[in-house]
Write an enzyme that holds these catalytic residues in place. Structure first.
Site, PDB file in Angstrom:
ATOM      1  N   TRP A 102       0.817  -1.226   0.000  1.00  0.00           N
ATOM      2  CA  TRP A 102       0.000   0.000   0.000  1.00  0.00           C
ATOM      3  C   TRP A 102       0.842   1.264   0.000  1.00  0.00           C
ATOM      4  CZ3 TRP A 102      -4.308  -0.471  -2.137  1.00  0.00           C
ATOM      5  CH2 TRP A 102      -5.118  -1.582  -1.931  1.00  0.00           C
ATOM      6  N   ASP A 174      -1.033   6.424   6.399  1.00  0.00           N
ATOM      7  CA  ASP A 174      -2.187   5.590   6.061  1.00  0.00           C
ATOM      8  C   ASP A 174      -2.347   4.578   7.202  1.00  0.00           C
ATOM      9  OD1 ASP A 174      -4.018   3.779   5.029  1.00  0.00           O
ATOM     10  OD2 ASP A 174      -2.849   3.303   3.220  1.00  0.00           O
ATOM     11  N   LYS A 198     -11.907  -1.711   7.124  1.00  0.00           N
ATOM     12  CA  LYS A 198     -11.085  -2.724   7.792  1.00  0.00           C
ATOM     13  C   LYS A 198     -11.457  -2.822   9.268  1.00  0.00           C
ATOM     14  CE  LYS A 198      -8.949  -2.867   3.821  1.00  0.00           C
ATOM     15  NZ  LYS A 198      -7.869  -2.019   3.382  1.00  0.00           N
TER      16      LYS A 198
HETATM   17  C1  PLP Z   1      -7.341  -1.513   1.985  1.00  0.00           C
HETATM   18  C2  PLP Z   1      -6.252  -0.533   2.063  1.00  0.00           C
HETATM   19  C3  PLP Z   1      -6.135   0.524   1.141  1.00  0.00           C
HETATM   20  C4  PLP Z   1      -7.038   0.681  -0.050  1.00  0.00           C
HETATM   21  O1  PLP Z   1      -8.280   1.087   0.296  1.00  0.00           O
HETATM   22  P1  PLP Z   1      -9.411   1.354  -0.803  1.00  0.00           P
HETATM   23  O2  PLP Z   1     -10.508   1.869   0.058  1.00  0.00           O
HETATM   24  O3  PLP Z   1      -9.714   0.064  -1.475  1.00  0.00           O
HETATM   25  O4  PLP Z   1      -8.894   2.378  -1.740  1.00  0.00           O
HETATM   26  C5  PLP Z   1      -5.114   1.437   1.320  1.00  0.00           C
HETATM   27  N1  PLP Z   1      -4.251   1.322   2.334  1.00  0.00           N
HETATM   28  C6  PLP Z   1      -4.322   0.310   3.233  1.00  0.00           C
HETATM   29  C7  PLP Z   1      -3.333   0.231   4.330  1.00  0.00           C
HETATM   30  C8  PLP Z   1      -5.317  -0.642   3.111  1.00  0.00           C
HETATM   31  O5  PLP Z   1      -5.400  -1.643   3.997  1.00  0.00           O
END
Ligand code: PLP
Length: 362
Positions: A102, A174, A198
């Protein structure tokens, strides 16, 4: 009631109490004779739900007053664009500390579309062949506008328990998959972004926690729906938000507060992940490819030493109503996502299952 154990990485399992409460209110919210998904986002009733959720998040994360909380759409990937569009001048550059899938995706979004991004590869292999985070690689480049990290690499199963010292350069993180899984000192960050799907709520909601002085610098062509200044001045209702996910996120924040807050969740997450990792480390039938100190508490990546058993493992798991264990397509192997809403019993069930599978295939 029948419930499977859902180890999927996202959208993922939610607290049953929250789902049931939402179910009870679904067609008739607070006696109004209509459901929350049928209601105007500008109604007094929804506004109350929305801003109470915001206040609860501020409380459970102890978010200081000089940070805005923005409820957005576009997911984590939307924020991969929003971050450079809001922060990076056309002639500026940013440091990306890459620890997995990511952070690499965020780096690419910036570098390929919006401006100069400096890639710092921060994961290496040790003598045992395990991946680990080399924090000494996380050095900011003089003149950088911001430095970027992903605190928990959902795909790779790697989590950062330390933070780089970036001095005055804002650290942007993130936290899509580990938000609210342990206390975080928000003041260490310029901005924190996370998708809800998540650890919080259904997909379609993204939350950004942004230090106020970093708002108001967006490029002229930044889409209004991604411009933190626009979102802030409209209190996250510039366009129609994902009302259902926002409403459910408020219920999850309340659930967290009532169970003792984020530090209680950290205690549980340590207990759950140790149970699983201790078992994996104690057998040579399974293997975890990450150095112990950097293993994610919520996305536990492991392999079967005999990969030809993968399909049998997944099929038998499915028959035992254990779903979502297949690793991400870029890595293969297995991954058990054991977020906040996964109770200890769910991890005990998984370990029991893995032990039986091992006995039968030795
Ligand atoms: C799932 C995830 C993403 C992507 O998220 P989307 O909502 O599908 O764009 C980005 N960063 C992390 C750490 C993730 O777990």
């Amino acid at each position: 009631m029948f419930r499977a154990w859902n180890y999927g990485a996202g959208p993922s399992t939610m607290p049953l109490e929250v789902l049931e409460e939402a179910q009870r209110e679904f067609t008739n919210f607070q006696g109004l004779g209509l459901g929350i998904v049928e209601m105007s986002h500008r109604s007094a009733e929804f506004e109350k739900v929305a801003y109470e959720a915001e206040a609860l998040l501020r409380e459970i994360m102890q978010i200081p007053d000089n940070y805005e909380i923005l409820f957005e759409q576009g997911g984590g990937r939307g924020q991969f664009a929003a971050i450079p569009l809001n922060l990076l001048p056309e002639d500026g550059f940013a440091d990306y500390f890459v620890t997995g899938h990511w952070s690499r995706s965020a780096y690419k979004e910036c570098a390929e579309r919006y401006g100069k991004a400096i890639l710092h590869e921060c994961v290496e292999k040790n003598a045992q062949g395990e991946y680990f985070i080399d924090y000494s690689k996380m050095k900011v480049t003089e003149g950088a506008t911001f430095a970027y990290v992903c605190l928990n690499e959902t795909v790779n199963g790697i989590e950062m328990f330390n933070l780089p010292d970036t001095g005055n350069v804002p650290l942007i993180a993130d936290m899509s998959s580990n938000i609210l899984t342990r206390p975080i000192d928000v003041s260490r960050f310029g901005a924190i972004i996370f998708g809800a799907q998540k650890n919080v709520a259904p997909s379609g909601l993204t939350i950004s926690i942004v230090r106020k002085d970093l708002i108001g610098h967006a490029r002229k062509y930044c889409p209004s729906v991604l411009d933190w200044q626009v979102l802030s001045s409209y209190k996250s209702m510039y366009n129609t938000p994902n009302t259902f996910s926002w409403y459910l996120s408020g219920k999850v924040f309340k659930w967290i507060k009532d169970l003792g807050g984020v530090s209680e969740l950290e205690r549980r997450n340590i207990q759950k992940s140790n149970l699983l990792y201790d078992y994996i480390d104690g057998t040579d039938f399974y293997n975890c490819p990450i150095a112990r100190a950097d293993r994610s508490r919520v996305n536990c990546v492991f392999t079967l030493k005999d990969e030809s058993l993968n399909q049998a493992f997944l099929e038998r798991a499915k028959n035992a109503h254990m779903i979502g264990l297949k690793g991400h397509k870029v890595l293969g192997g297995m991954r058990a996502s054991i977020y906040n809403a996964m109770p200890l019993r769910g991890v005990e069930a998984l370990v029991d299952f893995m032990r039986l599978f091992e006995i039968d295939h030795k």
